[in-house]
Enzyme design. Structure first.
Site, PDB file in Angstrom:
ATOM      1  CB  CYS A 147      -2.998  -8.274  -1.937  1.00  0.00           C
ATOM      2  SG  CYS A 147      -2.821  -6.930  -0.761  1.00  0.00           S
ATOM      3  N   GLY A 148      -4.574  -5.460  -3.469  1.00  0.00           N
ATOM      4  CA  GLY A 148      -4.491  -4.039  -3.873  1.00  0.00           C
ATOM      5  C   GLY A 148      -3.096  -3.213  -3.345  1.00  0.00           C
ATOM      6  CG  HIS A 149      -3.195  -2.640   0.845  1.00  0.00           C
ATOM      7  ND1 HIS A 149      -3.812  -1.295   0.282  1.00  0.00           N
ATOM      8  CD2 HIS A 149      -4.213  -3.192   1.802  1.00  0.00           C
ATOM      9  CE1 HIS A 149      -4.900  -1.052   1.178  1.00  0.00           C
ATOM     10  NE2 HIS A 149      -5.158  -2.064   1.881  1.00  0.00           N
ATOM     11  CB  CYS A 150       0.211  -7.101  -2.818  1.00  0.00           C
ATOM     12  SG  CYS A 150       0.033  -8.013  -1.168  1.00  0.00           S
TER      13      CYS A 150
END
Length: 575
Positions: free
Chosen positions: A231-234
């Site tokens: 996950c990029g946001h993670c």
């Protein structure tokens, strides 16, 4: 009018599993006050009489226990009946349907299933269902084996058979589960002892076997991140989350604090149990009770939010140095000076501070900071905007909340993934989205048209700009580049989002009229939809009608008809 007949009707009203029929004139060879379940399952009793006394619950248990075969072979076709039925305790038997020992295994299972009929549903799962086996952490060399599962609203609980599967071990498993004596089976990496967790304020790692010991520790406040490695946001959150953990390693927090993370892709049962819908999801857990994290995703925002949750609602300020340090602690801070904490204004200030996580609050009755008594100031550090906003009198809880909400972000906010939690998680639930080209020569002119409308509606509407490069958002709203600049009013409701479109060219006048009409309840929802399909053009001869956004409510909510609607996806195999 008999009690048994009334119980039968009550059971029929509460169950959709099978059709019910009743008679007071045709006995079908039965005694009065008799209920029969007729079944057509190969090799099983075709008629089952429900035992007396007949009550609503006893009839439901009788029907539920016989609505499926004694032992059900799992398939995608019968999954809705298995998981959607009234029996919420299942015994899953994992085996090789092609194995020579299949009949022997079922012979061991059958008497246990018979003894627990109506309380537990027995289901066989073949080794070819590898996704299910993987979910339960079962490999082919472990077969045959079994799991008891509880199908709860909050998620699934699993309990493992640790011995060789036979009638005796399976009966003991079910008996121990019914007595509440079993520990949950958590698909997990090896437990990580607390002594082996990273030191110096680093984020602790949780797996299935240490999750509840750490996350539900009643002696501490716990902030948990459920993440996915891809996950990029993670990945963007990770360094900020680590910095926040490091900050609190040197700070004494009332009630204690643990900052931890869980790989939700490896621990799906935890994700399900804590209702993780997307990544990252952060939860705040106190005394085992969880709630959603409501802060931002920068280190300072996480620190501010946690400090607010673990400390007093408003920090006490004694002098100029303390106020300066407080103002520098976050982009937006709220300060109130009062002659007495017993004044109505001071009480309203504290009530507002207790109900808001958006910004840190501070209070003083000794240091005025050049303010009159009973004054609240919002300090902000937004380039090109007023650094200090005084909240208007009279000061009430609601007026202070409106003042803070209206100034917690710039007058016009440029949308980004970083500030999305503040935009969508804030107290203002009416947003005006302005879609534009940030690289266009007319950007400043557009913002000049928007600014007076935003000023006039500050605290009631949040104004947000969205660049044309955010194509997923534009697509969601049905907006194409040739329509820019344009605007939408959106209402962020618990039940979902409502959208209202600007149909004219965007300027100050048209935008002001849009917001005014929305406030007056005069706008029709904007539905991203294909063209309306008139009823006269729908297929004849009983074929399924097609609904789109523009004819959905007219047809589906028709008060003169019962309507069965399927919501499907074209790519969905089950559809």
């Amino acid at each position: 009018d008999s009690d048994a007949a009334k119980a039968f009707i009550a059971a029929a009203e509460s169950m959709d599993d099978a059709p019910f029929a009743i008679s007071t004139s045709y006995a079908a060879g039965l005694d009065a006050d008799t209920v029969v379940v007729y079944r057509s399952f190969e090799g099983e009793e075709p008629e089952i009489k429900c035992e007396a006394p007949l009550t609503k619950d006893s009839i439901k248990k009788c029907v539920s226990g016989n609505i499926l075969p004694l032992i059900v072979a799992f398939s995608q076709q019968n999954a809705p009946k298995i998981f959607g039925g009234n029996i919420k305790q299942h015994v899953l038997v994992f085996l090789d349907n092609s194995g020579s020992d299949k009949d022997e295994i079922l012979g061991q299972v059958r008497p246990v299933a018979t003894a627990n009929k109506g309380d537990y549903l027995f289901v066989t799962i073949d080794k070819s269902d590898d996704r299910i086996l993987d979910f339960f952490g079962i490999t082919a060399d472990m077969l045959p084996t079994a799991r008891v599962v509880e199908m709860l609203d909050s998620g699934m609980k699993k309990f493992a058979l640790s011995e060789k599967l036979d009638e005796s071990s399976l009966a003991a498993l079910v008996k121990s589960h019914a007595a509440g004596e079993l520990k949950q089976d958590l698909k997990s990496e090896d437990d990580i002892p607390d002594s082996e967790q990273p030191k110096d304020g680093a984020v602790w790692v949780l797996v299935g076997k240490n999750h509840d010991r750490v996350a539900l520790d009643s002696t501490k406040n716990v902030l948990v991140e459920y993440y996915a490695p891809w996950c990029g946001h993670c990945k963007q959150l990770a360094p900020e989350y680590e910095k926040a953990a490091e900050h609190f390693s040197g700070v004494e927090v009332e009630g204690g604090l643990s900052i931890v993370a869980v790989d939700a892709t490896e621990h799906k049962e935890l994700a399900s149990r804590f209702q993780v819908q997307g990544f990252p999801t952060l939860k705040w857990i106190v005394n085992g009770e969880e709630s959603d994290y409501g802060g931002g995703r920068s280190k300072d925002e996480i620190v501010s939010w946690v400090a607010k949750k673990t400390g007093p609602p408003a920090k006490d300020i004694a002098d100029e140095a303390a106020l300066t340090a407080f103002k520098e602690s976050a982009d937006v801070t709220v300060f109130g000076y009062f002659s007495s904490t017993d004044s109505d204004a001071a009480k309203a200030f504290i009530a507002a501070a207790e109900s808001m996580d958006d910004a840190p609050f501070a209070i003083s009755t000794s240091y005025a900071a050049g303010l009159d008594a009973d004054t609240v100031v919002v300090y902000r550090s937004f380039e090109g905007e007023e650094p200090e906003i005084k909240c208007e009198a009279p000061l009430t809880k609601d007026s202070i909340k409106k003042c803070v909400s209206g100034n917690i972000l710039p007058l016009i906010v440029a949308f980004s993934q970083q500030n999305a939690p503040k935009i969508f998680g804030g107290n203002i639930k009416q947003h005006v989205l302005v879609f534009l080209d940030n690289s266009g020569s007319d950007k400043d002119e557009i913002l000049g048209q928007v600014r007076p409308v935003a000023t006039a509606n500050k605290g009631d509407y949040l104004f947000v700009t969205i660049d044309k490069s955010d194509d997923r958002i534009l697509d969601f709203f049905g907006i194409t580049a040739d329509m820019l600049p344009t605007a939408r009013v959106v209402e962020m409701l618990d039940s979902g989002m409502k959208k209202f479109a600007l149909s004219e060219k965007l300027d100050e006048s048209s935008l002001a009229a849009l917001v005014k009409s929305h406030a007056a309840g005069e706008l029709k929802q904007d539905l991203k939809s294909e063209d309306d399909i008139p009823d006269s053009e729908q297929p004849k001869d009983g074929a399924v009608w097609v609904l789109v956004g523009k004819n959905h409510d007219r047809v589906a909510l028709d008060s003169t008809k019962n309507v069965l609607v399927e919501y499907y996806a074209p790519w969905c195999g089950h559809c």
